[in-house]
Structure formats: C-alpha cells, structure tokens
Design a protein around this motif. Structure first.
Motif, PDB file in Angstrom:
ATOM      1  N   PRO A  50      20.212 -90.392  77.554  1.00 50.78           N
ATOM      2  CA  PRO A  50      20.486 -90.907  76.197  1.00 50.78           C
ATOM      3  C   PRO A  50      19.191 -91.002  75.387  1.00 50.78           C
ATOM      4  O   PRO A  50      18.143 -91.401  75.908  1.00 50.78           O
ATOM      5  CB  PRO A  50      21.088 -92.283  76.467  1.00 50.78           C
ATOM      6  N   SER A  51      19.240 -90.587  74.126  1.00 54.83           N
ATOM      7  CA  SER A  51      18.051 -90.612  73.273  1.00 54.83           C
ATOM      8  C   SER A  51      18.285 -91.517  72.072  1.00 54.83           C
ATOM      9  O   SER A  51      19.428 -91.748  71.659  1.00 54.83           O
ATOM     10  CB  SER A  51      17.696 -89.202  72.806  1.00 54.83           C
ATOM     11  N   GLU A  52      17.174 -92.007  71.493  1.00 51.60           N
ATOM     12  CA  GLU A  52      17.257 -92.871  70.326  1.00 51.60           C
ATOM     13  C   GLU A  52      17.467 -92.050  69.071  1.00 51.60           C
ATOM     14  O   GLU A  52      17.248 -90.837  69.039  1.00 51.60           O
ATOM     15  CB  GLU A  52      15.971 -93.693  70.204  1.00 51.60           C
ATOM     16  N   ALA A  53      17.859 -92.728  67.999  1.00 50.05           N
ATOM     17  CA  ALA A  53      18.084 -92.053  66.724  1.00 50.05           C
ATOM     18  C   ALA A  53      16.775 -91.471  66.198  1.00 50.05           C
ATOM     19  O   ALA A  53      15.678 -91.977  66.468  1.00 50.05           O
ATOM     20  CB  ALA A  53      18.676 -93.030  65.723  1.00 50.05           C
ATOM     21  N   VAL A  54      16.884 -90.374  65.461  1.00 50.98           N
ATOM     22  CA  VAL A  54      15.731 -89.672  64.910  1.00 50.98           C
ATOM     23  C   VAL A  54      15.715 -89.850  63.394  1.00 50.98           C
ATOM     24  O   VAL A  54      16.741 -89.668  62.726  1.00 50.98           O
ATOM     25  CB  VAL A  54      15.772 -88.174  65.266  1.00 50.98           C
ATOM     26  N   THR A  55      14.554 -90.201  62.835  1.00 55.16           N
ATOM     27  CA  THR A  55      14.375 -90.316  61.390  1.00 55.16           C
ATOM     28  C   THR A  55      13.450 -89.205  60.918  1.00 55.16           C
ATOM     29  O   THR A  55      12.336 -89.044  61.448  1.00 55.16           O
ATOM     30  CB  THR A  55      13.790 -91.678  61.001  1.00 55.16           C
ATOM     31  N   ASN A  71      24.955 -86.393  62.769  1.00 58.39           N
ATOM     32  CA  ASN A  71      25.008 -86.612  64.220  1.00 58.39           C
ATOM     33  C   ASN A  71      24.838 -85.278  64.924  1.00 58.39           C
ATOM     34  O   ASN A  71      25.558 -84.300  64.619  1.00 58.39           O
ATOM     35  CB  ASN A  71      26.333 -87.244  64.634  1.00 58.39           C
ATOM     36  N   ALA A  72      23.920 -85.236  65.859  1.00 57.43           N
ATOM     37  CA  ALA A  72      23.708 -84.026  66.654  1.00 57.43           C
ATOM     38  C   ALA A  72      24.379 -84.213  68.015  1.00 57.43           C
ATOM     39  O   ALA A  72      24.098 -85.176  68.736  1.00 57.43           O
ATOM     40  CB  ALA A  72      22.220 -83.762  66.837  1.00 57.43           C
ATOM     41  N   THR A  73      25.286 -83.311  68.348  1.00 60.21           N
ATOM     42  CA  THR A  73      25.950 -83.334  69.651  1.00 60.21           C
ATOM     43  C   THR A  73      25.183 -82.428  70.588  1.00 60.21           C
ATOM     44  O   THR A  73      25.066 -81.223  70.368  1.00 60.21           O
ATOM     45  CB  THR A  73      27.406 -82.858  69.534  1.00 60.21           C
ATOM     46  N   ILE A  74      24.666 -83.024  71.661  1.00 60.39           N
ATOM     47  CA  ILE A  74      23.820 -82.304  72.612  1.00 60.39           C
ATOM     48  C   ILE A  74      24.590 -82.166  73.920  1.00 60.39           C
ATOM     49  O   ILE A  74      25.074 -83.156  74.475  1.00 60.39           O
ATOM     50  CB  ILE A  74      22.501 -83.052  72.843  1.00 60.39           C
ATOM     51  N   SER A  75      24.730 -80.946  74.414  1.00 58.40           N
ATOM     52  CA  SER A  75      25.500 -80.689  75.634  1.00 58.40           C
ATOM     53  C   SER A  75      24.780 -79.687  76.505  1.00 58.40           C
ATOM     54  O   SER A  75      23.846 -79.003  76.062  1.00 58.40           O
ATOM     55  CB  SER A  75      26.899 -80.178  75.280  1.00 58.40           C
ATOM     56  N   LEU A  76      25.218 -79.627  77.760  1.00 55.18           N
ATOM     57  CA  LEU A  76      24.614 -78.734  78.747  1.00 55.18           C
ATOM     58  C   LEU A  76      25.471 -77.492  78.950  1.00 55.18           C
ATOM     59  O   LEU A  76      26.707 -77.545  78.885  1.00 55.18           O
ATOM     60  CB  LEU A  76      24.449 -79.458  80.082  1.00 55.18           C
ATOM     61  N   THR A 105      25.329 -87.842  71.935  1.00 58.78           N
ATOM     62  CA  THR A 105      25.244 -87.776  70.474  1.00 58.78           C
ATOM     63  C   THR A 105      23.991 -88.510  70.011  1.00 58.78           C
ATOM     64  O   THR A 105      23.740 -89.650  70.419  1.00 58.78           O
ATOM     65  CB  THR A 105      26.485 -88.402  69.814  1.00 58.78           C
ATOM     66  N   THR A 106      23.212 -87.823  69.178  1.00 54.83           N
ATOM     67  CA  THR A 106      21.985 -88.419  68.628  1.00 54.83           C
ATOM     68  C   THR A 106      22.101 -88.481  67.105  1.00 54.83           C
ATOM     69  O   THR A 106      22.412 -87.468  66.449  1.00 54.83           O
ATOM     70  CB  THR A 106      20.750 -87.593  69.010  1.00 54.83           C
ATOM     71  N   ALA A 107      21.833 -89.650  66.527  1.00 56.03           N
ATOM     72  CA  ALA A 107      21.899 -89.825  65.077  1.00 56.03           C
ATOM     73  C   ALA A 107      20.591 -89.354  64.444  1.00 56.03           C
ATOM     74  O   ALA A 107      19.495 -89.663  64.918  1.00 56.03           O
ATOM     75  CB  ALA A 107      22.153 -91.285  64.742  1.00 56.03           C
ATOM     76  N   ILE A 108      20.701 -88.575  63.342  1.00 53.77           N
ATOM     77  CA  ILE A 108      19.539 -88.077  62.595  1.00 53.77           C
ATOM     78  C   ILE A 108      19.634 -88.610  61.165  1.00 53.77           C
ATOM     79  O   ILE A 108      20.645 -88.427  60.487  1.00 53.77           O
ATOM     80  CB  ILE A 108      19.490 -86.535  62.585  1.00 53.77           C
ATOM     81  N   HIS A 141      18.527 -74.617  86.568  1.00 54.27           N
ATOM     82  CA  HIS A 141      18.189 -73.989  85.288  1.00 54.27           C
ATOM     83  C   HIS A 141      19.380 -74.168  84.360  1.00 54.27           C
ATOM     84  O   HIS A 141      20.493 -73.752  84.698  1.00 54.27           O
ATOM     85  CB  HIS A 141      17.877 -72.503  85.462  1.00 54.27           C
ATOM     86  N   VAL A 142      19.135 -74.783  83.209  1.00 49.60           N
ATOM     87  CA  VAL A 142      20.237 -75.077  82.297  1.00 49.60           C
ATOM     88  C   VAL A 142      19.848 -74.693  80.874  1.00 49.60           C
ATOM     89  O   VAL A 142      18.661 -74.554  80.534  1.00 49.60           O
ATOM     90  CB  VAL A 142      20.610 -76.574  82.328  1.00 49.60           C
ATOM     91  N   LYS A 143      20.867 -74.526  80.075  1.00 46.38           N
ATOM     92  CA  LYS A 143      20.706 -74.401  78.637  1.00 46.38           C
ATOM     93  C   LYS A 143      21.168 -75.702  77.996  1.00 46.38           C
ATOM     94  O   LYS A 143      22.146 -76.299  78.444  1.00 46.38           O
ATOM     95  CB  LYS A 143      21.541 -73.242  78.098  1.00 46.38           C
ATOM     96  N   VAL A 144      20.435 -76.106  76.968  1.00 46.03           N
ATOM     97  CA  VAL A 144      20.800 -77.307  76.233  1.00 46.03           C
ATOM     98  C   VAL A 144      21.196 -76.891  74.827  1.00 46.03           C
ATOM     99  O   VAL A 144      20.442 -76.210  74.131  1.00 46.03           O
ATOM    100  CB  VAL A 144      19.643 -78.322  76.187  1.00 46.03           C
ATOM    101  N   SER A 145      22.382 -77.273  74.437  1.00 46.94           N
ATOM    102  CA  SER A 145      22.929 -76.909  73.125  1.00 46.94           C
ATOM    103  C   SER A 145      22.913 -78.115  72.198  1.00 46.94           C
ATOM    104  O   SER A 145      23.193 -79.240  72.619  1.00 46.94           O
ATOM    105  CB  SER A 145      24.369 -76.400  73.284  1.00 46.94           C
ATOM    106  N   SER A 146      22.557 -77.843  70.925  1.00 49.06           N
ATOM    107  CA  SER A 146      22.575 -78.903  69.917  1.00 49.06           C
ATOM    108  C   SER A 146      23.250 -78.384  68.666  1.00 49.06           C
ATOM    109  O   SER A 146      22.942 -77.284  68.189  1.00 49.06           O
ATOM    110  CB  SER A 146      21.145 -79.355  69.585  1.00 49.06           C
TER     111      SER A 146
END
Length: 760
Positions: free
Chosen positions: A632-637, A701-706, A719-722, A658-663
């Motif tokens: 889990p990550s904090e919100a980004v400003t 909101n950025a949805t981050i998945s593997l 989900t990370t808030a921007i 080895h993974v791909k991270v999608s945003s």
C-alpha cells in the motif's frame, strides 16, 4: 400369538427402531413410525449349535402418550419349517408371510412402561426349547410383545440352526469371499505442511521417487501376496519398520497377470510427467485427520480375522503411520473411474490437474511403494466401483489404464430368478478381457448396513441385519448344496468396526460357509464370459442431474485453482539458471503435485471430500499468487506538469519472481505511464517508478495491479490517490499572464468606444 396369520396387524410393519447394542444408527430402511411401540433387536445368537443356547436382547420403546401396563415379550419359532424359496424368506422379513410360529423359545416379563420410556430385556431359550429344532437352516423368529392381554407390537427376524448335533447329511460348504475396502472419505489438507512447502520447505519432493518420500511415507510392512490363501497376518510389531518389507511378493494367477500389466520399471516411473507424480509428491499435505484412528481400528481386524480380505487405497496407506499388510490395492484416492467414464470429458479432468497417469495402475503401485518405503514391493491391483455403474465403456477404460480385474456392486448379479452363482464374469472389451468380481446383492446390502427392503423392519438394526445375513447365507447353501459356488460380499468404506467384527465372527461360526481369498475367487470358473457376459453389461452408464452438477462444480473449481498455480509456476517465478540450480524445478513440481493430489481426492466421488479438497486447492493457488503483492502506498501530490510515483512490490516466496506492474488513472488530465517491469528477489522487495503527467489541477485515482510475464493480471490491485496543484514557476508564465491581461483590457476599451450603427 401362536398363529401370526398374514402379519397385517397395524403394528406389524412398525416393529423396530434403528439401533444396535442400545445405540441408534443411521439406516433409513425400515425405520419405525414415531407414534408406534417398537421392538429393537439389540443382539442375538447368530448361529445356534447343540451347545450354544440362544439369547436375544431387545429394547421395547413406548413413544406414545399412554402408559403401558406390565406385560411379556415372547420369542417363538416354527421348529420344523423350512424356507423353500427366496420369496418365502423375504415375505417373512417383511411381515407378510403366513407362516405360523407356534413353538415357544422363551419369554421375559416387561415392566410397566411410562410414556416415552424404554426398557431393554433379554429372552433366552434353554436346550429343551431348542431341541424342538431337528433340521439345520434358517427358521422364522417372531417377537411378540403383550401389554396385559393386548398385543402391542411384533417383530420378525430369523434364527439359524447349524447341523452340529443333528442327524443331517453333511454337504459341502459354500465358498464366501468377504472384502473390506479401505478408502477414507475424511481427507483434510495440512495447512501447516502446505505453508511450509509454499515457503520453500522440503515437506514434499518433486521427482516422485519413493526415496525422497521418506518423510511422508508411513512405516509398515508389506503384503505377502504369494501366500497360498492370500490372507494377511498383520501385526503391529511386523508393521512398525519399513525395513521389514523383504517378504513382499506377488499373487499368482489372475493377480500376477494384473501386476505384470501394471508394474513398470523404476526409470519409467521417474521420467513421468507431474501428473504421474501426484501421488508420491504430495507428501504430508493431505492427511486422514480424525479418520486415521478409525482406519487403524478397522485394519486391526485383519489380525483378528485373517481371512478378511482388505483392498486398500494406497494413498490411505501412505497417510497412515503404520500401514498394514493388505490383500490388494485399488485406484489411488479411490478415484471414481465409473463417473469419469460416464461424464465423458477427459479434457476437463486434465484441466483440473488429474490425468489418467494420476490414477492408473502404475500410480497405484507407486503410491503403495511410497507407503512402504520399498521400491520393489508389489501387490494385486483392482479397480473399485464408483458412484456410477460399470459399463462396457468404463470397463474398457479401466483395462486401458492397467486394471485387469474390477470389483462391482450388484448390478451384475442377475440371480433374481435363479439360484445364486459365483461372483465372477469375464467381459471382452476392445482393450482386452476384464474380470469382474461382482458382489452378491442381498448379503452385501446387509453387510453395508442396508435392509433388503424398506419393509423388512426387523433389519433396521445391526443385530437384525446380522441375523438375516446368517439366515440368508444358509438358505443359499441349501438351495444347491452340491453346486460349487463362490459368493462375494463387500463391506462399505464407512463400515462400522463393531459390525465388521460381528459379521466375521458369525461367518466363522457358520459351518456351511468356507471363507476364501480374492485370488481363489479370481481363479474360479466364470459364471459368464464372451457374448453371455456382454448381455449383462450395459454399453454406457449415465449420471443423474445431481451427480452431473456436482462433478461440473468440482471440476470448475479445480480448473480455476489449477490455472492459478500454473500461472505462478510458468509465468511469474523467474526461471533463470541460478534459480534452477537452487532447486526451483523441484519446488514448482511439488506445487503442481500437491494441487493434483487435492484434485485427485476431490474426484473420489464423496461430496464432502470434494468440497474440502477443492477448497484446499483454491487456497493453495491463493497463497501462491497472494505471496507476490503491491505494498500500500500513500497519496501523491503533484505541483508541476510531471512527477514520479514509486510502487513497492513484495515477494514472500523462496525464489525470485518477474512481474509487470500496471497503472491506470480514472482521469484524462492526470495520467501515469502504463507498464513497469521488475525482478523481485526471494523474500524481498523491489520498487518501480511511474511517471505522472498532469494538464490541470485536480484529483485522480491510479489503480495499480500486477501482471505476469505474459500480461495476464493476478493478485489484488491497489489504489493510489493523486492530487495535482499547478503553480507558476518561471518568467515565461508571468509574461503569458501579463499579455492575457493586456488583451482583456484592450477588449474592454474597444467595447466602450465603439461607434454604434444607426439601426442599433
């Protein structure tokens, strides 16, 4: 009381309640009505001899709201009556035969019974009363309960007199083979063992070899298959050490033929695919749970009754601390071959992780060797019937998978209109001849805790069924006393140990029966073969709608979890050379093998086991895929047009992934880069960086998945808030703003100083 007529009294068919030795059982056949006074046969002398005497223990229950005055329970028989047909004996059991029972054996006083009260009493017969019986065989037995002068309840059962002490001509004994299947329906997954494996422990082995299975193989002895009588002489002292296996051999004749077709070289077994290795590779991840003690208790009966034939599921033996000697093996996990053939979709089973290599005769032998810790051990192998009937299609499939002999229930028994016959037929199939050992209908139903019919109320208790079993077997011998026959009787997999012991004791006390082994039955002359046998076998079997739905649901669940495990093994774990050298392949093979073991047990035909094992398989997939996760990550400003967003990926597994991270964001004005790839070390973390671009102030909101290497998603998304806050940060911005203000002022000036047209 003396002449029971046609037995149509209102109480005649409601004469017993379930139970044996004062306890209730679950048999539904012949259950008494709840508002009728009932008589339960709790125990009775199974075979009467010249010196045995006769004793019967019964419980009288008063479920009514009325008090019953003191009375008597009387046992009567017809000492000179002989049953001449199976119709007579069945009608007596159902209370409809007009057979007078005039000879009193004994009676006992019954005290007053209050409403909802019960009383256990014992009726005994002295030698003088029994001397009335001058011929051997089954006799009708009536239990009559009188309260005061009122007939309250009756029960019909049987008394069987042996020829001991009688002036009867001795006739050859009829052969009887009694088989106890050992195949648990209480399988559980060992969550601790699964977690240890997922964490990289060595609880299982991926190569399927028995040497690597010493941790999971149980201690014990082997079957002496070359004994002349084919029986086991199991002793806990003889089965406490795996080294005590050099006396293992093979049965001759039919069993040797089976072994020769199923035994393969060790090299071939080692080179099998993971589907062929599921039995040996799963180790301790599947256990018997609370059922282990029950199975051990059942198997202890082998020592007490050495002629009791035991056909065991080798995976059950593997799960036991001390596997005993057995007389034969069935398919691994009791896999339901008949349902597999009736369902008719082998690809669905393959997708669920179960191929024919998981349950064929080679797999059975491999599991057996793993259980004993002896790579050269061997035994006779039989295919046990599942929920569907054996059909020509399923017999052909069994033969193709190495099973030359199968054990069938009574659908092959066509003795309705003829005398009983040897329980063996030889069916020609496209793959070769298959020997079918088929159980005798009435005797096997009784042994499996079922009444011969719903109206046979006296058979609602275990003691009542045992009395009928003894009487029925004597009647069969009397039908054709000089004809050689070998009948097969099979217990159920859930057989009660007390019932097994009581039935075997009764059979051993019956001089008209000769206990034989499975090899003797296999070598006996077939009742039918060739075209005659084909007339008995149906071409295909069908499943009920409920059975079909159950199989579909189980296969769907197993396929989904199998896909998850395969995705992790094939597309997530890093397959570099250093990982391979450190044992990655053995680990991933074990993961697949454990899933296949779960799936194999789930498809044994037992609904409860199917649910438990399918859930365990799903849990394995979840544990593997969930071990790689986004922290889990904090919100980004964001205060400028571009910025960076850091994402941490953790790996709880013992090998790198080895993974791909999608945003992806939910705003077109605030976006991120789409994909980032990374290698995450074993038991470690890795960070990836996404570029954020903004066109205006706002929130998104950025949805981050593997994703795996092939771009297929897995695991849980985060989900990370921007938040974007644009600020002026250079001289060009001020120039643009100033120029905009000048243009605005010029526009206002022109608006106020413009000349109007005459018509405005």
């Amino acid at each position: 009381m003396a002449d029971e007529g046609d037995g149509t009294s209102a109480d005649t068919t409601d004469v017993t309640r379930n139970g044996t030795n004062g306890t209730s059982d679950d048999t539904s056949d012949g259950t008494a009505a709840s508002d009728a006074v009932t008589i339960t046969i709790d125990a009775a002398t199974p075979v009467v001899t010249s010196s045995s005497g006769y004793s019967l223990k019964a419980t009288i229950s008063n479920p009514t709201s009325k008090k019953l005055s003191a009375g008597t329970l009387t046992a009567t028989t017809n000492a000179r009556f002989t049953f001449f047909s199976r119709t007579d004996i069945q009608e007596w059991a159902e209370g409809t035969a007009a057979i007078p029972a005039m000879d009193v054996l004994g009676s006992v006083d019954v005290p007053e019974l209050a409403p909802n009260a019960t009383k256990q009493v014992t009726v005994t017969a002295d030698q003088q009363a029994l001397s009335q019986i001058v011929s051997w065989g089954p006799k009708p037995l009536a239990l009559v309960y009188m309260s005061g002068d009122t007939l309250v309840a009756q029960a019909h059962s049987f008394l069987t007199r042996s020829s001991d002490g009688l002036n009867n001509v001795s006739t050859p004994a009829m052969n009887l083979t009694v088989v106890l299947p050992i195949a648990s329906t209480a399988w559980e997954s060992d969550e601790q063992a699964v977690s240890t494996l997922v964490d990289g422990g060595t609880g299982t082995s991926g190569d399927g070899s028995s040497e690597n299975q010493s941790g999971s193989a149980a201690n014990g002895g082997t079957t002496e298959g070359d004994e002349s009588n084919g029986t086991s002489n199991s002793d806990s002292d003889d089965t406490s050490d795996k080294d005590k296996t050099d006396d293992a051999g093979t049965n001759d004749g039919q069993q040797s033929e089976t072994q020769s077709e199923t035994t393969q070289s060790d090299g071939k077994q080692q080179s099998s695919t993971d589907d062929a290795k599921t039995s040996a590779a799963a180790g301790d991840t599947v256990t018997l749970g609370d059922d282990e003690q029950l199975e051990r208790t059942r198997l202890q009966l082998i020592t007490k009754h050495p002629k009791l034939q035991v056909v065991a599921d080798p995976t059950t033996l593997d799960a036991m601390a001390m596997p005993p000697k057995v007389n034969g093996l069935m398919q691994p996990a009791g896999f339901d071959i008949t349902t597999y053939s009736a369902y008719g979709d082998a690809s669905s089973y393959q997708s669920a992780g179960v191929s024919t290599k998981s349950w064929n005769a080679d797999a059975a032998l491999s599991d057996y060797r793993s259980a004993l810790g002896d790579r050269s051990a061997s035994n006779a192998i039989y295919a046990w019937q599942g929920d569907a009937a054996w059909s020509l299609t399923s017999l052909t499939e069994a033969k193709r998978q190495g099973y030359s002999t199968v054990i069938a229930d009574h659908e092959f028994d066509n003795s309705d209109d003829s005398t009983v016959h040897t329980g063996k037929i030889v069916v020609p199939t496209e793959a070769g001849d298959v020997t079918v050992l088929t159980e005798q209908r009435e005797l096997s139903r009784l042994a499996q805790g079922k009444a011969t019919s719903a109206d046979a109320a006296g058979e609602a208790s275990a003691a009542g069924r045992l009395a009928r079993f003894v009487a029925q077997s004597a009647f069969y011998q009397m039908e054709q006393p000089y004809t050689s026959r070998n009948l097969l009787v099979c217990f159920g997999t859930d057989a009660d140990t007390a019932m097994i012991d009581a039935l075997m004791n009764a059979v051993e006390q019956s001089p008209w029966l000769e206990l034989t082994d499975l090899d003797t039955l296999s070598q006996a002359d077939a009742y039918a073969s060739g075209d005659d046998a084909l007339q008995i076998v149906q071409n295909d079997a069908t499943l009920s709608n409920a059975q079909t739905q159950q199989v579909q649901q189980t296969l769907a669940s197993l396929t989904a979890s199998r896909n998850g495990v395969t995705q992790f093994v094939s597309s997530i774990v890093t397959d570099d050379k250093s990982a391979q050298r450190s044992g990655l392949k053995e680990w991933t093979d074990s993961l697949l093998a454990v899933h296949s073991r779960f799936a194999l047990h789930a498809l044994s035909g037992d609904e409860t086991t199917a649910e438990h094992m399918a859930n365990s398989a799903a849990g394995l997939a979840t544990q593997l895929l969930g071990g790689v996760a986004i922290a889990p990550s904090e919100a980004v400003t964001v205060v400028s047009e571009t910025a960076k967003m850091m994402v941490t990926v953790s790996n709880q597994h013992p090998y790198p992934v080895h993974v791909k991270v999608s945003s992806i964001t939910d705003s077109p004005e605030i976006v991120t880069s789409r994909i980032a790839e990374t290698d995450v070390p074993a038991h470690g973390e890795a960070q990836v960086t996404f570029t954020i671009r903004v066109a205006t102030s706002g929130k998104a909101n950025a949805t981050i998945s593997l994703q795996d290497r092939d771009g297929h998603p897995f695991g849980s998304a985060q989900t990370t808030a921007i938040t974007s806050v644009l600020r002026i940060s250079d001289m060009s911005g001020f120039v643009i703003i100033g120029f905009a203000i000048l243009l605005g002022l010029l526009g206002l000036w022109r608006q106020f100083h413009r000349k109007k047209d005459p018509d405005e």
